[in-house]
Design a protein around this motif. Sequence first.
Motif, mmCIF file in Angstrom:
data_model
loop_
_atom_site.group_PDB
_atom_site.id
_atom_site.type_symbol
_atom_site.label_atom_id
_atom_site.label_comp_id
_atom_site.label_asym_id
_atom_site.label_seq_id
_atom_site.Cartn_x
_atom_site.Cartn_y
_atom_site.Cartn_z
ATOM 1 N N PRO A 72 0.819 -1.211 0.000
ATOM 2 C CA PRO A 72 0.000 0.000 0.000
ATOM 3 C C PRO A 72 0.854 1.262 0.000
ATOM 4 N N CYS A 73 0.372 2.294 -0.667
ATOM 5 C CA CYS A 73 1.072 3.579 -0.694
ATOM 6 C C CYS A 73 0.070 4.659 -1.091
ATOM 7 N N GLY A 74 0.502 5.891 -0.996
ATOM 8 C CA GLY A 74 -0.408 6.964 -1.387
ATOM 9 C C GLY A 74 0.098 8.319 -0.950
ATOM 10 N N PRO A 75 -0.604 9.358 -1.412
ATOM 11 C CA PRO A 75 -0.185 10.731 -1.100
ATOM 12 C C PRO A 75 -0.480 11.112 0.346
ATOM 13 N N CYS A 76 0.256 12.098 0.860
ATOM 14 C CA CYS A 76 -0.013 12.608 2.216
ATOM 15 C C CYS A 76 -0.417 14.066 2.133
ATOM 16 N N SER A 77 -1.024 14.500 3.210
ATOM 17 C CA SER A 77 -1.329 15.915 3.356
ATOM 18 C C SER A 77 -0.954 16.289 4.777
ATOM 19 N N GLU A 78 -0.082 17.281 4.926
ATOM 20 C CA GLU A 78 0.380 17.638 6.265
ATOM 21 C C GLU A 78 -0.186 18.985 6.678
ATOM 22 N N ILE A 79 -0.520 19.092 7.956
ATOM 23 C CA ILE A 79 -1.087 20.345 8.470
ATOM 24 C C ILE A 79 -0.012 21.091 9.248
ATOM 25 N N PHE A 80 0.147 22.348 8.925
ATOM 26 C CA PHE A 80 1.159 23.220 9.536
ATOM 27 C C PHE A 80 0.486 24.398 10.206
ATOM 28 N N ILE A 81 1.172 24.949 11.215
ATOM 29 C CA ILE A 81 0.720 26.201 11.800
ATOM 30 C C ILE A 81 1.814 27.245 11.632
ATOM 31 N N ASP A 82 1.387 28.446 11.304
ATOM 32 C CA ASP A 82 2.321 29.576 11.211
ATOM 33 C C ASP A 82 2.408 30.201 12.604
ATOM 34 N N GLN A 83 3.567 30.069 13.219
ATOM 35 C CA GLN A 83 3.705 30.532 14.604
ATOM 36 C C GLN A 83 4.120 32.008 14.688
ATOM 37 N N GLY A 84 4.156 32.652 13.545
ATOM 38 C CA GLY A 84 4.371 34.098 13.585
ATOM 39 C C GLY A 84 5.728 34.532 13.079
ATOM 40 N N MET B 288 -3.979 6.165 1.802
ATOM 41 C CA MET B 288 -3.497 4.928 1.154
ATOM 42 C C MET B 288 -4.464 4.547 0.062
ATOM 43 N N GLN B 289 -4.104 4.865 -1.168
ATOM 44 C CA GLN B 289 -5.060 4.599 -2.239
ATOM 45 C C GLN B 289 -4.536 3.726 -3.367
ATOM 46 N N TYR B 290 -3.239 3.391 -3.300
ATOM 47 C CA TYR B 290 -2.669 2.541 -4.355
ATOM 48 C C TYR B 290 -2.004 1.316 -3.749
ATOM 49 N N GLU B 291 -1.768 0.357 -4.625
ATOM 50 C CA GLU B 291 -0.887 -0.740 -4.247
ATOM 51 C C GLU B 291 0.226 -0.824 -5.278
ATOM 52 N N GLN B 292 1.463 -0.802 -4.767
ATOM 53 C CA GLN B 292 2.621 -0.928 -5.655
ATOM 54 C C GLN B 292 2.850 -2.424 -5.853
ATOM 55 N N ILE B 293 2.620 -2.901 -7.086
ATOM 56 C CA ILE B 293 2.765 -4.332 -7.367
ATOM 57 C C ILE B 293 4.246 -4.659 -7.575
ATOM 58 N N GLU B 294 4.899 -3.821 -8.369
ATOM 59 C CA GLU B 294 6.333 -3.931 -8.645
ATOM 60 C C GLU B 294 6.770 -2.549 -9.100
ATOM 61 N N PRO B 295 8.088 -2.297 -9.200
ATOM 62 C CA PRO B 295 8.506 -0.956 -9.610
ATOM 63 C C PRO B 295 7.818 -0.555 -10.917
ATOM 64 N N GLY B 296 7.234 0.621 -10.934
ATOM 65 C CA GLY B 296 6.599 1.111 -12.158
ATOM 66 C C GLY B 296 5.177 0.607 -12.373
ATOM 67 N N ASN B 297 4.716 -0.271 -11.510
ATOM 68 C CA ASN B 297 3.361 -0.809 -11.696
ATOM 69 C C ASN B 297 2.520 -0.599 -10.442
ATOM 70 N N ARG B 298 1.643 0.391 -10.511
ATOM 71 C CA ARG B 298 0.839 0.781 -9.364
ATOM 72 C C ARG B 298 -0.637 0.687 -9.746
ATOM 73 N N VAL B 299 -1.438 0.049 -8.886
ATOM 74 C CA VAL B 299 -2.874 -0.037 -9.191
ATOM 75 C C VAL B 299 -3.672 0.609 -8.064
ATOM 76 N N GLY B 300 -4.895 1.008 -8.351
ATOM 77 C CA GLY B 300 -5.746 1.603 -7.322
ATOM 78 C C GLY B 300 -6.246 0.532 -6.370
ATOM 79 N N LEU B 301 -6.283 0.844 -5.067
ATOM 80 C CA LEU B 301 -6.837 -0.108 -4.097
ATOM 81 C C LEU B 301 -8.364 -0.057 -4.178
ATOM 82 N N PRO B 302 -9.019 -1.212 -4.147
ATOM 83 C CA PRO B 302 -10.484 -1.196 -4.201
ATOM 84 C C PRO B 302 -11.085 -0.454 -2.994
ATOM 85 N N ARG B 303 -10.452 -0.624 -1.831
ATOM 86 C CA ARG B 303 -10.972 0.063 -0.636
ATOM 87 C C ARG B 303 -9.837 0.827 0.040
ATOM 88 N N PRO B 304 -9.670 2.083 -0.356
ATOM 89 C CA PRO B 304 -8.568 2.865 0.190
ATOM 90 C C PRO B 304 -8.687 3.065 1.697
#
Length: 469
Positions: A168-180, A207-223
């Motif tokens: 499993p793999c997928g993009p992240c989103s990080e939350i930051f605060i500006d402390q001034g 987690m929305q993909y599965e890396q099967i092998e290098p260069g071959n990524r498929v969508g997970l049925p249930r992310p």
Amino acid sequence: MSGVNEIRSTFLDYFAKHGHEAVPSSPLVPRNDPTLMFTNAGMVQFKNVFTGVEKRPYQRAVTAQKCVRAGGKHNDLDNVGYTARHHTFFEMLGNFSFGDYFKPLAIELAWNLVTKEFGLSPEKLLVTVYADDDDAATLWRKIAGFSDDRIIRIGTSDNFWQMGDTGPCGPCSEIFIDQGPELWGGPPGSPEEDGDRFLEFWNLVFMQYEQIEPGNRVGLPRPSIDTGMGLERMAAILQGVKSNYDTDLFRSLIDAVAHQVGRAPEGRETASYRVIADHLRASSFLVADGVLPSNEGRGYVLRRIMRRAMRHAQLLGARDPMMVRLVPTLVREMGQAYPELVRAESLIAETLRLEETRFRRTLERGLSILDAETRDLSEGESLSGETAFTLYDTYGFPLDLTQDALKSRGITVDTDGFSAAMERQRAAARAAWSGSGEAATETLWYGLRERTGATEFLGYDTEGAEAVV
Ligand code: ATP
Ligand code: MG
Ligand code: MG
Ligand code: MG
């Protein structure tokens, strides 16, 4: 003011209220992954659930997970005492969806917790998304009302999570605060991102993909969803302080150090108080989870952490074992959330006392040798590998302790020379033993040592096997 214990329960209760099973922290020594040195993220105990190998009776979970990042791919040991946001031991708060909800609800739950329950001002917040993750960007625009300049697209591996080379793999989103603006630093992705002004406190992994092998990524049925928020960072934010080390919990620990030392932290010495407080937590929790100081593997990481703390205690002028005297404060502060600390209190104390007593004999001598050998060195120069090896071999100074001791003066250690000295000693030992009549055992022993890389543990080769969140 919200104390650390209160923030932890607010997080757990909030997600429980939204249908998440409250699952206890797993131990710091991972049960299901021999390649991983320490549990370093909330998702570690759920790896097999994410891949579908293991089934649980729930599809949503929430945890406060004990983490150590002091070895392997995620090693924050050298950051401790130098940054305001890193510890060797910390607690990661996380919510998880195993093929249940995905991005829209994950972002909505996170946003409401942060702005409503924790009451952070929306205008101080900003997020990163993976470069091509238009879904996440659209959701942040809709749910948080962010304009595009507060949704920073990052195309590096920092914003793409992978369990390993495959899986499993997928993009992240990080939350930051500006402390001034009074703090130095720039937004994520900028050249000044390492500054303190913009603080990352929560990472959401989609987690929305599965890396099967290098260069071959498929969508997970249930992310799935995996998130991690640093409890100590959230505490600093909510308590209006700019360093994790100024939060209620760390102030108690640092006060206990100050009580032992006889004076409050000030100026350059402050770093030593922080290192001691941090390393006390890491050492105690590791012992409580069954790790004991030794010369290899996990035990050697523990020994390195303990000895680094002891050097700092020595710098502050401690004459008697000091770490052991801090244990009651730690147990008072964290024992309710982690009863294993209470159960292991005497083992922790004894282990610290023994290690401190043993190391004290050589610490002082070693430090004076180090002083003498570096007196004439100036910034940019390096200590000979031979001396670093003598300190290691005769005085029990782990290489990183010597490096840490010289860091503030800008002096490095000739690590190639160190390895060469180690190798020479091995070869000499081998030669001295030849013909002793125990050849078979010796060959086996040195073969083993060769393969495991002698007694100094330099980290598991865990490329790809570790978690980001
Ligand atoms: P940083 O970039 O600050 O090193 P990270 O991106 O390595 O953090 P993640 O792997 O995303 O951290 O972990 C999730 C969260 O855990 C972080 O957003 C942060 O709040 C917290 N965290 C990570 N490492 C540490 C640490 N060494 N000490 C305290 N909290 C941490
Ligand atoms: Mg990091
Ligand atoms: Mg980061
Ligand atoms: Mg992160």
